[in-house]
Design a protein around this motif. Structure first.
Motif, PDB file in Angstrom:
ATOM      1  N   VAL A  38       0.840  -1.207   0.000  1.00  0.00           N
ATOM      2  CA  VAL A  38       0.000   0.000   0.000  1.00  0.00           C
ATOM      3  C   VAL A  38       0.871   1.251   0.000  1.00  0.00           C
ATOM      4  O   VAL A  38       0.603   2.201  -0.741  1.00  0.00           O
ATOM      5  N   ASN A  39       1.927   1.259   0.809  1.00  0.00           N
ATOM      6  CA  ASN A  39       2.814   2.425   0.839  1.00  0.00           C
ATOM      7  C   ASN A  39       3.530   2.632  -0.479  1.00  0.00           C
ATOM      8  O   ASN A  39       3.767   3.759  -0.893  1.00  0.00           O
ATOM      9  N   VAL A  42       0.292   3.541  -3.309  1.00  0.00           N
ATOM     10  CA  VAL A  42      -0.462   4.790  -3.145  1.00  0.00           C
ATOM     11  C   VAL A  42       0.166   5.758  -2.156  1.00  0.00           C
ATOM     12  O   VAL A  42      -0.305   6.879  -2.021  1.00  0.00           O
ATOM     13  N   ASP A  45       0.075   8.127   2.955  1.00  0.00           N
ATOM     14  CA  ASP A  45      -0.959   9.068   3.386  1.00  0.00           C
ATOM     15  C   ASP A  45      -2.369   8.503   3.268  1.00  0.00           C
ATOM     16  O   ASP A  45      -3.334   9.245   3.371  1.00  0.00           O
ATOM     17  N   ARG A  46      -2.511   7.202   3.034  1.00  0.00           N
ATOM     18  CA  ARG A  46      -3.830   6.577   2.865  1.00  0.00           C
ATOM     19  C   ARG A  46      -4.034   5.463   3.890  1.00  0.00           C
ATOM     20  O   ARG A  46      -4.116   4.296   3.539  1.00  0.00           O
ATOM     21  N   GLU A  48      -6.642   4.610   5.495  1.00  0.00           N
ATOM     22  CA  GLU A  48      -7.938   3.933   5.352  1.00  0.00           C
ATOM     23  C   GLU A  48      -7.819   2.740   4.410  1.00  0.00           C
ATOM     24  O   GLU A  48      -8.421   1.691   4.642  1.00  0.00           O
ATOM     25  N   LEU A  49      -7.037   2.917   3.348  1.00  0.00           N
ATOM     26  CA  LEU A  49      -6.828   1.813   2.415  1.00  0.00           C
ATOM     27  C   LEU A  49      -6.041   0.683   3.085  1.00  0.00           C
ATOM     28  O   LEU A  49      -6.365  -0.495   2.917  1.00  0.00           O
ATOM     29  N   SER A  52      -8.369  -1.148   5.432  1.00  0.00           N
ATOM     30  CA  SER A  52      -9.257  -2.062   4.700  1.00  0.00           C
ATOM     31  C   SER A  52      -8.524  -3.342   4.317  1.00  0.00           C
ATOM     32  O   SER A  52      -9.050  -4.447   4.488  1.00  0.00           O
TER      33      SER A  52
END
Length: 145
Positions: A38-39, A42, A45-46, A48-49, A52
């Protein structure tokens, strides 16, 4: 003397859950990989992702775990979420409402996965043991010759 016993008849046992330390090892490695992905894709800074993705991981790990593994699974996922998905990376922080909500979300996902697995296994065991149901291959059912 050899005694012949038919295979595949009678009650089959419900599958045993995976040992708790193995589930926790999977949570640690899986959380590390998911947060890194994820890092990379995207950015950090996300959260929430990342939350999830870690919730899905906790639910999937719950499918093969005991109920007592759920708190540790949620805690391990939260540690990687808090430490590596929120700037500044590498620093554990505690923001009361946010982190309480995230821990509750991860714990709920792990418990839902475990409960779902137990229900599926119990239903399958009940269907195998239910009286009055013809066994496949015995010629007693509507589709057996």
């Amino acid at each position: 003397m050899i005694e012949w016993k038919p295979l595949g008849t009678g009650a089959r046992p419900v599958p045993q859950p995976v040992a708790t330390p193995l589930v926790w090892a999977g949570a640690g490695v899986g959380a590390l990989v998911l947060v890194a992905v994820v890092n990379t894709v995207v950015g950090p800074d996300r959260p929430e992702l990342a939350l999830s993705a870690l919730s899905v991981l906790a639910a999937l790990l719950g499918l093969c775990a005991r109920f007592k593994a759920a708190p540790g699974t949620a805690l391990l996922c939260w540690l990687f979420l808090n430490g590596f998905a929120i700037p500044p990376v590498g620093t554990l922080t505690w923001a009361g409402d946010r982190d309480t909500t995230w821990l509750a979300c991860l714990l709920t996902a792990a418990l839902i996965g475990t409960a779902l697995a137990r229900l599926v296994h119990a239903r399958a065991a009940y269907r195998r043991l239910a009286p009055g149901r013809p066994r496949p291959g015995t010629g007693e059912g509507p589709f057996d010759p």
